[in-house]
Design a protein around this motif. Structure first.
Motif, PDB file in Angstrom:
ATOM      1  N   ILE A 202       0.832  -1.214   0.000  1.00 12.32           N
ATOM      2  CA  ILE A 202       0.000   0.000   0.000  1.00 12.32           C
ATOM      3  C   ILE A 202       0.862   1.258   0.000  1.00 12.32           C
ATOM      4  N   PHE A 203       1.932   1.250   0.812  1.00 18.00           N
ATOM      5  CA  PHE A 203       2.768   2.447   0.969  1.00 18.00           C
ATOM      6  C   PHE A 203       4.110   2.349   0.257  1.00 18.00           C
ATOM      7  N   ASP A 204       4.386   1.205  -0.361  1.00 16.31           N
ATOM      8  CA  ASP A 204       5.718   1.014  -0.950  1.00 16.31           C
ATOM      9  C   ASP A 204       5.993   2.001  -2.080  1.00 16.31           C
ATOM     10  N   ILE A 205       4.938   2.367  -2.813  1.00  7.74           N
ATOM     11  CA  ILE A 205       5.055   3.434  -3.805  1.00  7.74           C
ATOM     12  C   ILE A 205       4.284   4.629  -3.255  1.00  7.74           C
ATOM     13  N   PRO A 206       4.957   5.713  -2.897  1.00  4.56           N
ATOM     14  CA  PRO A 206       6.345   6.057  -3.216  1.00  4.56           C
ATOM     15  C   PRO A 206       7.322   5.911  -2.049  1.00  4.56           C
ATOM     16  N   PHE A 207       6.869   5.440  -0.867  1.00  9.16           N
ATOM     17  CA  PHE A 207       7.697   5.551   0.330  1.00  9.16           C
ATOM     18  C   PHE A 207       8.731   4.440   0.482  1.00  9.16           C
ATOM     19  N   GLY A 208       8.616   3.372  -0.290  1.00 10.99           N
ATOM     20  CA  GLY A 208       9.547   2.266  -0.170  1.00 10.99           C
ATOM     21  C   GLY A 208       9.104   1.261   0.879  1.00 10.99           C
ATOM     22  N   SER A 209       9.617   0.044   0.775  1.00 11.65           N
ATOM     23  CA  SER A 209       9.231  -1.007   1.716  1.00 11.65           C
ATOM     24  C   SER A 209       9.919  -0.794   3.059  1.00 11.65           C
ATOM     25  N   ILE A 210       9.218  -1.189   4.116  1.00 13.56           N
ATOM     26  CA  ILE A 210       9.724  -1.035   5.479  1.00 13.56           C
ATOM     27  C   ILE A 210       9.560  -2.361   6.199  1.00 13.56           C
ATOM     28  N   GLN A 211      10.605  -2.818   6.855  1.00 11.79           N
ATOM     29  CA  GLN A 211      10.485  -4.017   7.669  1.00 11.79           C
ATOM     30  C   GLN A 211       9.756  -3.690   8.972  1.00 11.79           C
ATOM     31  N   HIS A 212       9.055  -4.661   9.492  1.00 12.46           N
ATOM     32  CA  HIS A 212       8.365  -4.527  10.782  1.00 12.46           C
ATOM     33  C   HIS A 212       7.310  -3.415  10.765  1.00 12.46           C
ATOM     34  N   ARG A 213       6.667  -3.231   9.618  1.00  9.91           N
ATOM     35  CA  ARG A 213       5.610  -2.209   9.562  1.00  9.91           C
ATOM     36  C   ARG A 213       4.442  -2.583  10.474  1.00  9.91           C
ATOM     37  N   LYS A 214       4.183  -3.891  10.625  1.00  6.62           N
ATOM     38  CA  LYS A 214       3.089  -4.306  11.503  1.00  6.62           C
ATOM     39  C   LYS A 214       3.354  -3.873  12.937  1.00  6.62           C
TER      40      LYS A 214
ATOM     41  N   THR B 179       4.117  27.585  -6.185  1.00  8.34           N
ATOM     42  CA  THR B 179       5.287  28.384  -5.830  1.00  8.34           C
ATOM     43  C   THR B 179       5.509  29.423  -6.930  1.00  8.34           C
ATOM     44  N   TRP B 180       6.466  30.305  -6.718  1.00  5.32           N
ATOM     45  CA  TRP B 180       6.725  31.336  -7.725  1.00  5.32           C
ATOM     46  C   TRP B 180       7.308  30.743  -9.000  1.00  5.32           C
ATOM     47  N   LEU B 181       7.770  29.498  -8.927  1.00  3.29           N
ATOM     48  CA  LEU B 181       8.281  28.814 -10.117  1.00  3.29           C
ATOM     49  C   LEU B 181       7.215  27.974 -10.810  1.00  3.29           C
ATOM     50  N   GLY B 182       6.049  27.808 -10.163  1.00  3.03           N
ATOM     51  CA  GLY B 182       4.990  26.976 -10.724  1.00  3.03           C
ATOM     52  C   GLY B 182       4.446  26.006  -9.693  1.00  3.03           C
ATOM     53  N   ASP B 183       3.652  25.041 -10.150  1.00  4.05           N
ATOM     54  CA  ASP B 183       3.044  24.051  -9.261  1.00  4.05           C
ATOM     55  C   ASP B 183       3.933  22.814  -9.159  1.00  4.05           C
ATOM     56  N   PHE B 184       4.159  22.376  -7.925  1.00  7.06           N
ATOM     57  CA  PHE B 184       4.979  21.192  -7.716  1.00  7.06           C
ATOM     58  C   PHE B 184       4.350  20.317  -6.627  1.00  7.06           C
ATOM     59  N   ASP B 185       4.640  19.015  -6.695  1.00  2.54           N
ATOM     60  CA  ASP B 185       4.163  18.097  -5.656  1.00  2.54           C
ATOM     61  C   ASP B 185       5.224  18.011  -4.559  1.00  2.54           C
ATOM     62  N   LEU B 186       5.364  19.086  -3.823  1.00  4.72           N
ATOM     63  CA  LEU B 186       6.397  19.168  -2.800  1.00  4.72           C
ATOM     64  C   LEU B 186       6.053  18.284  -1.606  1.00  4.72           C
ATOM     65  N   PHE B 187       7.091  17.654  -1.055  1.00  7.28           N
ATOM     66  CA  PHE B 187       6.951  16.869   0.178  1.00  7.28           C
ATOM     67  C   PHE B 187       5.834  15.832   0.079  1.00  7.28           C
ATOM     68  N   PHE B 188       5.762  15.168  -1.055  1.00  9.17           N
ATOM     69  CA  PHE B 188       4.795  14.089  -1.266  1.00  9.17           C
ATOM     70  C   PHE B 188       3.334  14.572  -1.185  1.00  9.17           C
ATOM     71  N   SER B 189       3.089  15.818  -1.522  1.00 14.00           N
ATOM     72  CA  SER B 189       1.727  16.347  -1.391  1.00 14.00           C
ATOM     73  C   SER B 189       0.721  15.566  -2.223  1.00 14.00           C
ATOM     74  N   ASP B 190       1.139  15.069  -3.404  1.00 15.52           N
ATOM     75  CA  ASP B 190       0.194  14.348  -4.248  1.00 15.52           C
ATOM     76  C   ASP B 190      -0.106  12.949  -3.720  1.00 15.52           C
ATOM     77  N   GLU B 191       0.815  12.358  -2.946  1.00 16.83           N
ATOM     78  CA  GLU B 191       0.584  11.014  -2.420  1.00 16.83           C
ATOM     79  C   GLU B 191       0.011  10.992  -1.008  1.00 16.83           C
ATOM     80  N   THR B 192       0.086  12.125  -0.294  1.00 15.74           N
ATOM     81  CA  THR B 192      -0.306  12.117   1.122  1.00 15.74           C
ATOM     82  C   THR B 192      -1.582  12.878   1.428  1.00 15.74           C
TER      83      THR B 192
END
Length: 609
Positions: free
Chosen positions: A451-463, A565-578
């Protein structure tokens, strides 16, 4: 013989006709009535009446809120320019109301305030009258009814009409009640009299993302242009779907919210609670406003402005924050593009000079006071460079939860009393947060199904992280909500908690294959292959799912939030996934609303309204 049989047959027919006429004639005549539009937030009564038709069809269901939500999602509708109903095929039922800047509501999307300057809404907070429809129950088609009613000691007659047709009457509303007497005479029958009495309930919603409906935009984003997110800085060799882009306007197509800065939507449990109260009793009007805002703390309700979830560019560029009533509040100009005023200050602005008090207060707060989002992200993300900040729930967390929540709820109780009718704290209905960590069998989520592996990567002992979050955060949080609400004489709404236990973020229904995507569709920039093998175009935001909790795939394919932002729209800090993850879905919010409705109707407060 044949002649006698004919006489006998004719006699039987006459007897049947005589009996049927007398049975019909003996049916009791009654004056019946309903409000033309009991849910006043909608300025178009057809919206309310259409929704109520669905509500009547599920009136005997145990979870009427959820049943209504599923019924509406099966019957998406909108109105064309001629007022005829047509289907709204892809985005869910709320899209039909939101699609034209919420034009059939008392909300102004240009100012992000209630549209009290609109002629249809100028008396929204303090109604002057309520339109009702009156008819005669038991009347015979073709019979003529003569109607009249009293108004300011004057009898007003209505021309004779067919008894089966409803008659519209505008009932004056003064103070807290509207009433008049209606009379009808039918041919040779004695005249009937009925007292019409209308009450208008003022329901207000305050709180955080659970109150605003975060995770459930009224119109989700679209992906028809098949754009890719090529941000490979954080997610190596993986490309995610990117929401549509309007080239001529040089901006992204964003999800549609009532208030984009707060991610407030028509799917919120507070909105649905008020709507269901109106549908449940069409002789009772409901006036509803809400200022719940994603990310809000209890301080943001009471005195402190908060930063907007997304940039907004209104006509009115700034608020003048005049909060002299509260010495702890800020007194300065607040830029509406990036900030939201304290919710009590917005309530003051909306009430204006009105002295109207709150009948029912729907409250969801406390989660952000203790940094709930960061504890939840500990389940999802690794805590290292370029990853989101997380908090690890420990034994010390329990003490923090107890002290912070107890203190903040008591501060809220002191500040809110002046807004409540009779200063009665029993009018506060605090919604308990659900346990979102259980699977379809009621067991703790394993956390190993990508569920979280994309984009955060796999984590051991998530349970183990999930278990610690439940033990050191969710359970003590509920305990302190229950204790403090009891001490302050609030109503704690928690019936929905048991229902969530088989609908957590990892719950699956194997009979709903195709509905239950758990992994964000992503493309490897080396092989150019998409995985998993489903198109984002086939994803339906409000299709039935076993899980009532939103996860990253929902965030990307429903909201796909970017930061301006002043440069345009970006998905900063995982905003699109979180954005919206670990928040209730529309089905979960409907279940929460149903629990609130039941708690309100069964309370002593409801009997006093």
């Amino acid at each position: 013989m044949i002649h006698n049989k004919k006489i006998t047959l004719s006699f039987i027919v006459l007897i049947k006709v005589f009996l049927s006429v007398n049975v019909f004639a003996s049916e009791k005549l009654e004056i019946q009535w309903e409000l033309d539009n009991p849910f006043r937030f909608f300025t178009n009564p057809k919206i309310t009446s259409d929704i109520r038709k669905h509500y009547i069809s599920i009136i005997n269901e145990n979870n009427k809120g959820l049943s209504l939500e599923r019924k509406l999602q099966d019957e998406w509708f909108t109105y064309d320019e001629n007022g005829d109903k047509q289907r709204f095929p892809t985005s869910g039922w709320a899209a039909s109301i939101a699609s034209d800047n919420y034009k059939d509501t008392c909300w102004n999307t240009r100012t992000n305030l209630y549209n009290l300057d609109n002629k249809l809404c100028e008396n929204y907070i303090n109604p002057k009258s309520h339109l009702i429809n009156v008819w005669l129950n038991g009347g015979v088609k073709g019979d003529s009814c003569k109607w009249s009613y009293n108004l300011k000691n004057k009898s007003i007659e209505i021309k004779e009409v067919d008894c089966t047709k409803p008659i519209p009457i505008d009932v004056p509303y003064e103070g807290t009640v509207g009433s008049l007497y209606v009379n009808v005479s039918v041919n040779r029958n004695p005249s009937l009299t009925e007292k019409i009495e209308i009450k208008d309930i003022f329901v207000v919603g305050l709180g955080d993302s659970y109150g605003s409906g975060e995770g459930n935009p009224d119109i989700p984003v679209t992906f028809y242009n098949q754009r890719d997110n090529e941000d490979r800085l954080v997610v190596n060799n993986v490309i995610l779907p990117r929401k549509d882009y309007i080239n001529e306007k040089k901006k992204y197509m964003s999800a549609t919210w009532m208030d984009r800065r707060c991610h407030r939507s028509l799917y919120s449990y507070q909105f649905k609670t008020a709507l269901q109260l109106a549908l449940d009793n069409p002789k009772q009007a409901v006036t509803f406003i809400s200022f719940s805002c994603t990310g809000a703390t209890t301080d943001n309700i009471l005195s402190k402005p908060k930063s907007a979830a997304e940039y907004f560019n209104p006509i009115q560029p700034e608020y003048v924050s005049d909060t002299s009533k509260s010495p702890d509040a800020y007194h300065k100009l607040v830029d509406r593009k990036i900030s939201v005023l304290p919710q009590l200050e917005l309530l003051d602005m909306t009430l204006g000079k009105s002295a109207r008090k709150i009948d029912i207060l729907l409250l969801s707060t406390g989660g952000n006071d203790i940094g709930f989002a960061y504890y939840v992200l500990n389940v999802a993300a690794k805590n290292r460079f370029l990853r989101l900040p997380v908090k690890v729930p420990t034994q010390d967390t329990i003490n923090d939860v107890y002290s912070i929540i107890d203190n903040n709820y008591r501060s809220f109780d002191k500040a809110i009393r002046k807004y409540l009718k009779n200063s009665d704290s029993k009018r506060i209905f605090l919604t308990a947060y659900p346990n979102i960590l259980r699977d379809e069998h009621g067991k703790l989520c394993e956390g190993d199904n990508e569920i979280f592996d994309i984009p955060f990567g796999s984590i051991q002992h998530r349970k183990q992280r999930i278990r610690n979050t439940e033990t050191n955060l969710l359970i003590p949080f509920y305990e302190i909500q229950k204790k403090t609400a009891h001490d302050l004489d609030w109503h704690l709404v928690d019936k929905h908690r048991d229902l969530y236990l088989k609908h957590g973020f990892c719950s699956k229904d194997h009979g709903l294959i195709g509905n239950e995507q758990f992994i964000i569709p992503h493309k490897n920039n080396i092989t150019d292959d998409w995985y998993p093998d489903f198109s984002q175009h086939t994803y339906r935001a409000y299709r039935k799912k076993q899980r009532w909790i939103q996860i990253p795939v929902d965030s990307v394919l429903m909201i796909n939030r970017t930061q301006r932002t002043w440069l345009g729209d970006f998905d900063l800090f995982f905003s699109d996934e979180t954005s919206g993850i670990m928040h209730p879905s529309a089905d979960g919010l409907s279940t929460t609303a149903n629990a609130n409705v039941e708690a309100i109707i069964n309370s002593d407060i409801y009997d006093e309204l």
